[in-house]
Design a protein around this motif. Structure first.
Motif, PDB file in Angstrom:
ATOM      1  N   LEU A 294      36.785  39.953  22.538  1.00 26.16           N
ATOM      2  CA  LEU A 294      36.536  39.969  23.973  1.00 26.16           C
ATOM      3  C   LEU A 294      37.189  41.208  24.558  1.00 26.16           C
ATOM      4  CD1 LEU A 294      36.511  37.084  26.507  1.00 26.16           C
ATOM      5  CD2 LEU A 294      37.744  39.180  27.049  1.00 26.16           C
ATOM      6  N   LEU A 295      36.374  42.070  25.120  1.00 24.01           N
ATOM      7  CA  LEU A 295      36.823  43.301  25.741  1.00 24.01           C
ATOM      8  C   LEU A 295      36.933  43.088  27.249  1.00 24.01           C
ATOM      9  CD1 LEU A 295      37.264  46.460  25.586  1.00 24.01           C
ATOM     10  CD2 LEU A 295      34.784  46.659  25.922  1.00 24.01           C
ATOM     11  N   VAL A 296      38.097  43.373  27.824  1.00 24.32           N
ATOM     12  CA  VAL A 296      38.237  43.346  29.284  1.00 24.32           C
ATOM     13  C   VAL A 296      37.685  44.685  29.758  1.00 24.32           C
ATOM     14  CG1 VAL A 296      39.777  42.979  31.237  1.00 24.32           C
ATOM     15  CG2 VAL A 296      40.268  41.881  29.048  1.00 24.32           C
ATOM     16  N   ALA A 297      36.384  44.698  30.019  1.00 31.65           N
ATOM     17  CA  ALA A 297      35.650  45.951  30.177  1.00 31.65           C
ATOM     18  C   ALA A 297      35.757  46.552  31.569  1.00 31.65           C
ATOM     19  CB  ALA A 297      34.180  45.740  29.820  1.00 31.65           C
ATOM     20  N   GLU A 298      36.304  45.818  32.519  1.00 33.03           N
ATOM     21  CA  GLU A 298      36.579  46.372  33.840  1.00 33.03           C
ATOM     22  C   GLU A 298      37.867  45.750  34.361  1.00 33.03           C
ATOM     23  OE1 GLU A 298      33.427  46.156  36.718  1.00 33.03           O
ATOM     24  OE2 GLU A 298      31.877  46.799  35.289  1.00 33.03           O
ATOM     25  N   ILE A 299      38.837  46.581  34.668  1.00 30.78           N
ATOM     26  CA  ILE A 299      40.045  46.161  35.381  1.00 30.78           C
ATOM     27  C   ILE A 299      40.151  47.044  36.604  1.00 30.78           C
ATOM     28  CG2 ILE A 299      42.548  45.938  35.339  1.00 30.78           C
ATOM     29  CD1 ILE A 299      42.421  45.615  32.327  1.00 30.78           C
ATOM     30  N   GLY A 300      40.107  46.422  37.782  1.00 32.25           N
ATOM     31  CA  GLY A 300      40.157  47.198  39.007  1.00 32.25           C
ATOM     32  C   GLY A 300      41.328  46.796  39.886  1.00 32.25           C
ATOM     33  N   GLN A 301      42.077  47.763  40.357  1.00 31.11           N
ATOM     34  CA  GLN A 301      43.156  47.520  41.313  1.00 31.11           C
ATOM     35  C   GLN A 301      43.145  48.642  42.337  1.00 31.11           C
ATOM     36  OE1 GLN A 301      47.054  46.524  39.777  1.00 31.11           O
ATOM     37  NE2 GLN A 301      48.113  47.357  41.575  1.00 31.11           N
ATOM     38  N   TYR A 302      43.215  48.255  43.601  1.00 28.95           N
ATOM     39  CA  TYR A 302      43.236  49.241  44.669  1.00 28.95           C
ATOM     40  C   TYR A 302      44.543  50.030  44.671  1.00 28.95           C
ATOM     41  CZ  TYR A 302      39.153  47.146  47.001  1.00 28.95           C
ATOM     42  OH  TYR A 302      37.900  46.691  47.311  1.00 28.95           O
ATOM     43  N   ALA A 303      44.419  51.284  45.089  1.00 28.46           N
ATOM     44  CA  ALA A 303      45.589  52.121  45.347  1.00 28.46           C
ATOM     45  C   ALA A 303      45.185  53.134  46.404  1.00 28.46           C
ATOM     46  CB  ALA A 303      46.063  52.818  44.080  1.00 28.46           C
ATOM     47  N   GLY A 304      46.184  53.742  47.019  1.00 25.71           N
ATOM     48  CA  GLY A 304      45.906  54.744  48.048  1.00 25.71           C
ATOM     49  C   GLY A 304      46.070  54.184  49.448  1.00 25.71           C
ATOM     50  N   GLY A 305      46.474  55.024  50.377  1.00 21.49           N
ATOM     51  CA  GLY A 305      46.626  54.603  51.760  1.00 21.49           C
ATOM     52  C   GLY A 305      47.523  53.390  51.885  1.00 21.49           C
ATOM     53  N   PRO A 306      47.081  52.362  52.648  1.00 22.06           N
ATOM     54  CA  PRO A 306      47.901  51.163  52.826  1.00 22.06           C
ATOM     55  C   PRO A 306      47.919  50.226  51.619  1.00 22.06           C
ATOM     56  CG  PRO A 306      45.812  50.906  53.958  1.00 22.06           C
ATOM     57  CD  PRO A 306      45.841  52.316  53.443  1.00 22.06           C
ATOM     58  N   CYS A 307      47.177  50.570  50.549  1.00 18.54           N
ATOM     59  CA  CYS A 307      47.082  49.681  49.384  1.00 18.54           C
ATOM     60  C   CYS A 307      48.115  49.972  48.308  1.00 18.54           C
ATOM     61  CB  CYS A 307      45.679  49.753  48.790  1.00 18.54           C
ATOM     62  SG  CYS A 307      44.428  49.002  49.832  1.00 18.54           S
ATOM     63  N   GLY A 308      49.105  50.763  48.603  1.00 15.81           N
ATOM     64  CA  GLY A 308      50.141  51.025  47.613  1.00 15.81           C
ATOM     65  C   GLY A 308      49.923  52.327  46.879  1.00 15.81           C
ATOM     66  N   THR A 309      50.915  52.694  46.120  1.00 17.20           N
ATOM     67  CA  THR A 309      50.879  53.977  45.424  1.00 17.20           C
ATOM     68  C   THR A 309      50.174  53.876  44.079  1.00 17.20           C
ATOM     69  OG1 THR A 309      52.970  53.597  44.265  1.00 17.20           O
ATOM     70  CG2 THR A 309      53.084  54.569  46.484  1.00 17.20           C
ATOM     71  N   ALA A 310      49.733  55.023  43.602  1.00 16.44           N
ATOM     72  CA  ALA A 310      49.142  55.079  42.270  1.00 16.44           C
ATOM     73  C   ALA A 310      50.177  54.730  41.210  1.00 16.44           C
ATOM     74  CB  ALA A 310      48.565  56.468  42.018  1.00 16.44           C
ATOM     75  N   GLU A 311      51.452  55.038  41.469  1.00 13.48           N
ATOM     76  CA  GLU A 311      52.520  54.722  40.523  1.00 13.48           C
ATOM     77  C   GLU A 311      52.702  53.208  40.393  1.00 13.48           C
ATOM     78  OE1 GLU A 311      52.781  58.826  41.626  1.00 13.48           O
ATOM     79  OE2 GLU A 311      52.671  57.021  42.855  1.00 13.48           O
ATOM     80  N   GLN A 312      52.628  52.496  41.530  1.00 18.23           N
ATOM     81  CA  GLN A 312      52.747  51.036  41.472  1.00 18.23           C
ATOM     82  C   GLN A 312      51.565  50.434  40.731  1.00 18.23           C
ATOM     83  OE1 GLN A 312      55.339  48.903  42.405  1.00 18.23           O
ATOM     84  NE2 GLN A 312      54.024  47.552  41.165  1.00 18.23           N
ATOM     85  N   ARG A 313      50.376  50.984  40.968  1.00 18.21           N
ATOM     86  CA  ARG A 313      49.205  50.496  40.239  1.00 18.21           C
ATOM     87  C   ARG A 313      49.383  50.705  38.744  1.00 18.21           C
ATOM     88  NH1 ARG A 313      43.243  52.694  41.563  1.00 18.21           N
ATOM     89  NH2 ARG A 313      44.229  54.696  41.052  1.00 18.21           N
ATOM     90  N   ALA A 314      49.892  51.857  38.359  1.00 13.76           N
ATOM     91  CA  ALA A 314      50.096  52.133  36.935  1.00 13.76           C
ATOM     92  C   ALA A 314      51.042  51.118  36.315  1.00 13.76           C
ATOM     93  CB  ALA A 314      50.632  53.554  36.756  1.00 13.76           C
ATOM     94  N   ALA A 315      52.103  50.758  37.042  1.00 12.28           N
ATOM     95  CA  ALA A 315      53.048  49.763  36.517  1.00 12.28           C
ATOM     96  C   ALA A 315      52.385  48.395  36.391  1.00 12.28           C
ATOM     97  CB  ALA A 315      54.265  49.684  37.432  1.00 12.28           C
ATOM     98  N   ASP A 316      51.585  48.020  37.384  1.00 10.75           N
ATOM     99  CA  ASP A 316      50.880  46.733  37.327  1.00 10.75           C
ATOM    100  C   ASP A 316      49.879  46.697  36.178  1.00 10.75           C
ATOM    101  OD1 ASP A 316      52.269  45.831  39.529  1.00 10.75           O
ATOM    102  OD2 ASP A 316      50.643  46.179  40.958  1.00 10.75           O
TER     103      ASP A 316
END
Length: 367
Positions: A294-316
């Protein structure tokens, strides 16, 4: 002398014919395969951590596009070795937007660039909502038999000819690219959901039956053209029409689906999202029950502006991928690479310099 020359020519010709007869197409021994619940590359365990890059075949000088144009060599050169990239290989992207004539150059260019850089691609042949195609949602009747019929031209384009049926495009695409050394596997359709009345419509009682028959019929057609590369169907996996609860396993049991999929949105930093009926943990159990990866073929998380930093997304994302791998997932792809990210807006954009790229590089492994 003439007889000797003729004999020499006959011997040389026979040798050439023997050599040609012994040449094995690249697709006869694909580098990517499955082994139980895992993917393999050259016979070794492969855990791809890559990107969805749906825009790769956009060429505004030829087709109607799907997002921005991408520098293909720069993109593939930026990936870690043996990476997997999922991209849109729709019929519209191999069609001249003015004349309607078939023009394979935009998709050919994606395969050629991937080959030059030793990378792997997972072409998606069509999508549930018609985005970047005819903009028409694929309803229940399409899965029943509409996939065999031609489609109207893309909305707003000057193309006067109808597009080929999905069945015809599948035959064309597989025949043309099945021998590419960059081909990892085929994604037959992105996020199928046989609803009546469009997105948010009703789910017929026999939706699971119709979807399974679609997978079997299309899979048989694909297998007849390319008998060796793995086939996948881009299910979301979260309880959608035709794949809710035990229906997912029924679809997974299709002998023509080699790699199962789950798409993960709205659960930032949580490795196993969803509930006890349709969550990722359940889907992994069902995958184990049928002995398929089973491939998790799409993982999406918002980043940018009021949605948090790209660094926080990378950690998540790091925490999510590590948890999914430990739970038995066969790989993970992030939605989505774009060449022109919008850092001041809430988006799924992953640009060339996004810190999550380092997370993927560390987790993309062979062996």
């Amino acid at each position: 002398m003439r007889s000797r020359r003729k004999l020499s020519w006959m011997v040389a010709t026979a040798a050439v014919l023997t050599l040609v007869a012994n040449v094995t197409p690249a697709s006869a021994h694909p580098r990517v395969a499955t082994d139980g619940e895992s993917l393999t590359l050259d016979g070794r365990r492969w855990w791809p951590a890559g990107l969805d890059a749906y825009q790769l075949a956009t060429d505004w000088s030829i087709n109607s596009g799907c997002g921005a144009e991408v520098d293909l060599d720069a993109f593939f050169a930026s990936l870690p070795p043996n990476s997997l990239t999922r991209f849109n290989a729709f019929a519209t992207l191999a069609t001249d937007r003015v004349t309607g004539a078939r023009d394979f150059r935009p998709i050919d260019a994606v395969f050629a660039a991937a080959e030059r850089h030793g990378q792997f691609v997972m072409p998606v042949l069509s999508s549930f909502d018609g985005a970047c195609e005819d903009e028409v949602f694929k309803e229940y009747s399409w899965y029943a038999d509409g996939w065999r019929r031609p489609s109207p031209p893309p909305a707003g384009e000057t193309v006067v000819t109808e597009m080929p049926s999905y069945a015809a495009w599948l035959e064309t695409a597989l025949t043309r690219w099945k021998d590419s050394p960059a081909l990892a596997m085929w994604d037959l359709l992105g996020e199928p959901e046989p609803l009546v009345g469009g997105l948010g419509g009703t789910c017929p009682r026999d939706a699971a039956t119709v979807l399974r028959r679609f997978a079997d019929d299309v899979g048989a057609l694909a297998r007849g053209i390319d008998p060796v590369h793995p086939l996948s169907l881009g299910t979301i996996g979260g309880g959608q029409c035709g794949t809710a609860g035990p229906e997912f396993r029924r679809l997974a049991e299709s002998p023509y689906l080699d790699v199962l999929q789950y798409h993960d949105y709205g659960a930032d930093g949580i490795p196993l999202p969803g509930n006890e009926f349709d969550g990722l943990a359940v889907r992994l159990e069902q995958a184990r029950a049928v002995g398929k990866p089973l491939l998790v073929a799409e993982i999406g998380q918002y980043a940018g502006g009021p949605c948090g930093t790209a660094e926080q997304r990378a950690a998540d994302i790091a925490a999510k991928i590590d948890g999914q791998r430990a739970a038995g997932a066969a790989g993970a792809l992030l939605w989505a690479f774009v060449p022109d990210p919008r850092p001041l807006e809430c988006t799924y954009d992953i640009g060339p310099d996004d810190p999550v790229r380092a997370v993927l590089a560390e987790r993309n492994t062979v062996g």
